[in-house]
Write a protein that holds these residues in place. Structure first.
Motif, PDB file in Angstrom:
ATOM      1  N   ALA A 134      14.386  32.921  43.678  1.00 24.04           N
ATOM      2  CA  ALA A 134      14.363  33.683  42.416  1.00 24.04           C
ATOM      3  C   ALA A 134      12.932  33.871  41.917  1.00 24.04           C
ATOM      4  O   ALA A 134      12.082  32.994  42.085  1.00 24.04           O
ATOM      5  N   VAL A 135      12.697  35.021  41.288  1.00 19.77           N
ATOM      6  CA  VAL A 135      11.367  35.315  40.748  1.00 19.77           C
ATOM      7  C   VAL A 135      11.531  36.368  39.652  1.00 19.77           C
ATOM      8  O   VAL A 135      12.528  37.101  39.647  1.00 19.77           O
ATOM      9  N   GLY A 136      10.573  36.434  38.738  1.00 25.32           N
ATOM     10  CA  GLY A 136      10.593  37.503  37.734  1.00 25.32           C
ATOM     11  C   GLY A 136       9.688  38.647  38.176  1.00 25.32           C
ATOM     12  O   GLY A 136       8.577  38.419  38.679  1.00 25.32           O
ATOM     13  N   LEU A 137      10.178  39.870  38.031  1.00 23.37           N
ATOM     14  CA  LEU A 137       9.348  41.065  38.260  1.00 23.37           C
ATOM     15  C   LEU A 137       9.400  41.855  36.963  1.00 23.37           C
ATOM     16  O   LEU A 137      10.329  42.627  36.729  1.00 23.37           O
ATOM     17  N   HIS A 138       8.433  41.594  36.090  1.00 26.63           N
ATOM     18  CA  HIS A 138       8.451  42.202  34.757  1.00 26.63           C
ATOM     19  C   HIS A 138       7.703  43.527  34.791  1.00 26.63           C
ATOM     20  O   HIS A 138       6.477  43.573  34.677  1.00 26.63           O
ATOM     21  N   THR A 187       1.621  38.649  28.873  1.00 24.87           N
ATOM     22  CA  THR A 187       1.350  39.862  28.102  1.00 24.87           C
ATOM     23  C   THR A 187       2.042  39.873  26.738  1.00 24.87           C
ATOM     24  O   THR A 187       1.425  40.214  25.737  1.00 24.87           O
ATOM     25  N   SER A 188       3.331  39.502  26.702  1.00 24.64           N
ATOM     26  CA  SER A 188       4.034  39.560  25.411  1.00 24.64           C
ATOM     27  C   SER A 188       3.405  38.570  24.439  1.00 24.64           C
ATOM     28  O   SER A 188       3.257  38.853  23.247  1.00 24.64           O
ATOM     29  N   ARG A 189       3.023  37.394  24.970  1.00 30.13           N
ATOM     30  CA  ARG A 189       2.463  36.353  24.109  1.00 30.13           C
ATOM     31  C   ARG A 189       1.152  36.801  23.467  1.00 30.13           C
ATOM     32  O   ARG A 189       0.960  36.695  22.250  1.00 30.13           O
ATOM     33  N   LEU A 190       0.265  37.326  24.279  1.00 30.36           N
ATOM     34  CA  LEU A 190      -1.038  37.716  23.761  1.00 30.36           C
ATOM     35  C   LEU A 190      -0.945  38.994  22.923  1.00 30.36           C
ATOM     36  O   LEU A 190      -1.584  39.111  21.876  1.00 30.36           O
ATOM     37  N   GLY A 191      -0.119  39.928  23.376  1.00 30.77           N
ATOM     38  CA  GLY A 191       0.055  41.183  22.638  1.00 30.77           C
ATOM     39  C   GLY A 191       0.635  40.917  21.264  1.00 30.77           C
ATOM     40  O   GLY A 191       0.213  41.506  20.260  1.00 30.77           O
ATOM     41  N   LEU A 192       1.592  39.982  21.216  1.00 29.60           N
ATOM     42  CA  LEU A 192       2.228  39.687  19.943  1.00 29.60           C
ATOM     43  C   LEU A 192       1.285  38.927  19.013  1.00 29.60           C
ATOM     44  O   LEU A 192       1.260  39.170  17.800  1.00 29.60           O
ATOM     45  N   ALA A 193       0.487  38.013  19.577  1.00 27.62           N
ATOM     46  CA  ALA A 193      -0.468  37.254  18.757  1.00 27.62           C
ATOM     47  C   ALA A 193      -1.380  38.236  18.002  1.00 27.62           C
ATOM     48  O   ALA A 193      -1.628  38.087  16.802  1.00 27.62           O
ATOM     49  N   LEU A 194      -1.834  39.242  18.715  1.00 30.32           N
ATOM     50  CA  LEU A 194      -2.710  40.246  18.107  1.00 30.32           C
ATOM     51  C   LEU A 194      -1.958  41.064  17.052  1.00 30.32           C
ATOM     52  O   LEU A 194      -2.476  41.318  15.954  1.00 30.32           O
TER      53      LEU A 194
END
Ligand SMILES: NC(=O)c1ccc[n+]([C@@H]2O[C@H](COP(=O)([O-])OP(=O)(O)OC[C@H]3O[C@@H](n4cnc5c(N)ncnc54)[C@H](O)[C@@H]3O)[C@@H](O)[C@H]2O)c1
Length: 295
Positions: A134-138, A187-194
Motif C-alpha cells: 500500500a502507498v499514497g499517491l496524492h 503540502t496540506s500542512r504547510l499550505g494550511l499553516a500559511l
C-alpha cells in the motif's frame, strides 16, 4: 502497465487520463454506469481542450481514449492490474472496504494506492493481508494540469512499493515528493499553516486581504496569495482540514474565529460568491466585510 482507477469523479477521471496519456492501459471503475460515463466524458473534454490548445494532436487524443475502458465491474477492473489507484470519497471505512475488496480480487504483486488528501494511508493499509504493497499517491486537482504527486509512505510500505510509486509518477511525467504518512502530509500542512496565519493577520488588522496576498505573490513569488487560495479551495474544506490537523498536531492549527464565522454564514469562498473576497461569475471583484469595496 495495466492500471485500474476506482472512482471516476473529479480526481479519478484525471488520474485515468494522465496514466493513459503515458501509454498505460487503464480501466476506470465506478459504482454506476452513469458515473463511469461522466468520467469518460470528462476525459474526452480535457483531451479536446488539449487538442484545441495544440498541447496534443488529434491522433494522441484517439490513442489515449483507446487505452481507457470504463466499467462498473470491480473484479474485472483489478484482476490483471499492476497498479490500482483508488479515488473514492474521503471516508476511512469506505477506503478500507475498497482496499480489502481489491486485495481479494487481484494478484499478490499488485500495488494498491490511495489518492487520499488527508486520511492515514497506514490505517487504510491495515485492512490488507499484505499491507506492504500500500502507498499514497496524492494527485493535485486537476491531475491533467497539476504537475505534483505526493508519494505517501505508510508505516507498512516496503521499498519495492515505494520504488514502484516513484517510477510510476516519473513515468507519467509528474514531479514526485516522498513524504511519511503524517497528518496533512507535506503540502496540506504547510499550505494550511500559511493560510491560517494570513487569516489571523486579517483579523488583527495587520493588512487587507489583497495586500497580504500581493505581498506573498510579488515578494515571495507565490502564484496566488494564501487568502485568495483559501477562497478557491473553499473555506469549509480548509476549516475541516484545520480541525483534523489541530487534533493530530496541536493548537497551532486552531481555526481562526472569522473562518468559523464565515463557514457558519455559508460564505465558503469562490463557490458561494464570498469568502475573504467577493466573487462574481468566477471573478474576484472586491474584498469581504470590513475591507469591503474596492481593492
Ligand atoms: N477534489 C480534490 O480537489 C482532491 C484533490 C486531491 C485528492 N482528493 C481525494 O481524491 C478522492 C476522491 O475525491 P473526488 O474529489 O474525486 O471525489 P468525487 O466525489 O468527485 O468522486 C468520487 C467517485 O467515487 C465513486 N465511488 C464511490 N464509491 C465507490 C466504490 N466503492 N468504487 C468505485 N467508485 C466509487 C463515486 O460514485 C464518485 O464518482 C478523495 O479521497 C479526495 O480526498 C481530492
Amino acid at each position: 502497465m495495466q492500471i485500474a482507477v476506482l472512482g471516476a469523479g473529479s480526481m479519478g477521471h484525471g488520474i485515468a487520463q494522465v496514466s493513459a496519456m503515458a501509454g498505460h492501459d487503464v480501466v476506470l471503475r465506478d459504482i454506476e454506469e452513469e458515473f463511469v460515463e461522466d468520467g469518460l466524458e470528462g476525459i474526452r473534454a480535457n483531451l479536446r481542450g488539449g487538442v484545441d490548445r495544440d498541447k496534443i494532436s488529434a491522433d494522441e487524443m484517439e490513442a489515449t481514449l483507446e487505452r481507457i475502458e470504463g466499467t462498473t465491474d470491480l473484479t474485472g477492473a483489478v484482476a490483471d492490474a499492476d497498479l490500482v489507484v483508488e479515488a473514492v470519497p474521503e471516508d476511512m471505512d469506505l477506503k478500507q472496504e475498497v482496499f480489502a475488496d481489491v486485495e481479494e480480487a487481484t494478484g499478490e504483486d499488485t500495488i494498491i494506492a490511495s489518492n487520499t488528501s488527508s486520511l492515514s494511508v497506514t490505517e487504510m493499509a491495515s485492512a490488507l493481508e499484505h499491507p506492504e504493497r500500500a502507498v499514497g499517491l496524492h494527485f493535485f486537482n486537476p491531475p491533467h494540469i497539476m504537475d505534483l504527486v505526493e508519494i505517501v509512505v505508510a508505516e507498512q510500505t516496503d521499498d519495492r512499493t515505494e520504488e514502484f510509486a516513484v517510477d510510476y509518477v516519473r513515468g507519467i511525467e509528474k514531479e514526485d515528493v516522498v513524504v511519511r504518512d503524517t497528518a496533512g502530509f507535506a503540502t496540506s500542512r504547510l499550505g494550511l499553516a500559511l493560510g491560517l496565519e494570513a487569516i489571523r493577520m486579517v483579523e488583527q488588522g495587520v493588512a487587507s486581504p489583497a495586500d497580504i496576498d500581493e505581498g506573498m505573490e510579488i515578494g515571495y513569488g507565490h502564484p496566488m496569495g494564501p487568502l485568495e487560495l483559501t477562497d478557491h479551495v473553499g473555506l469549509d474544506v480548509r476549516l475541516h482540514i484545520a480541525e483534523h490537523l489541530r487534533e493530530e498536531l496541536g493548537e497551532r492549527f486552531k481555526p481562526p474565529q472569522s473562518l468559523r464565522r464565515k463557514v457558519r454564514a455559508g460564505n465558503l469562498g469562490k463557490k458561494t460568491g464570498e469568502g475573504y473576497y467577493v466573487w462574481e461569475d468566477g471573478e474576484r471583484v472586491g474584498m469581504s466585510g470590513e475591507w469591503g469595496g474596492d481593492e
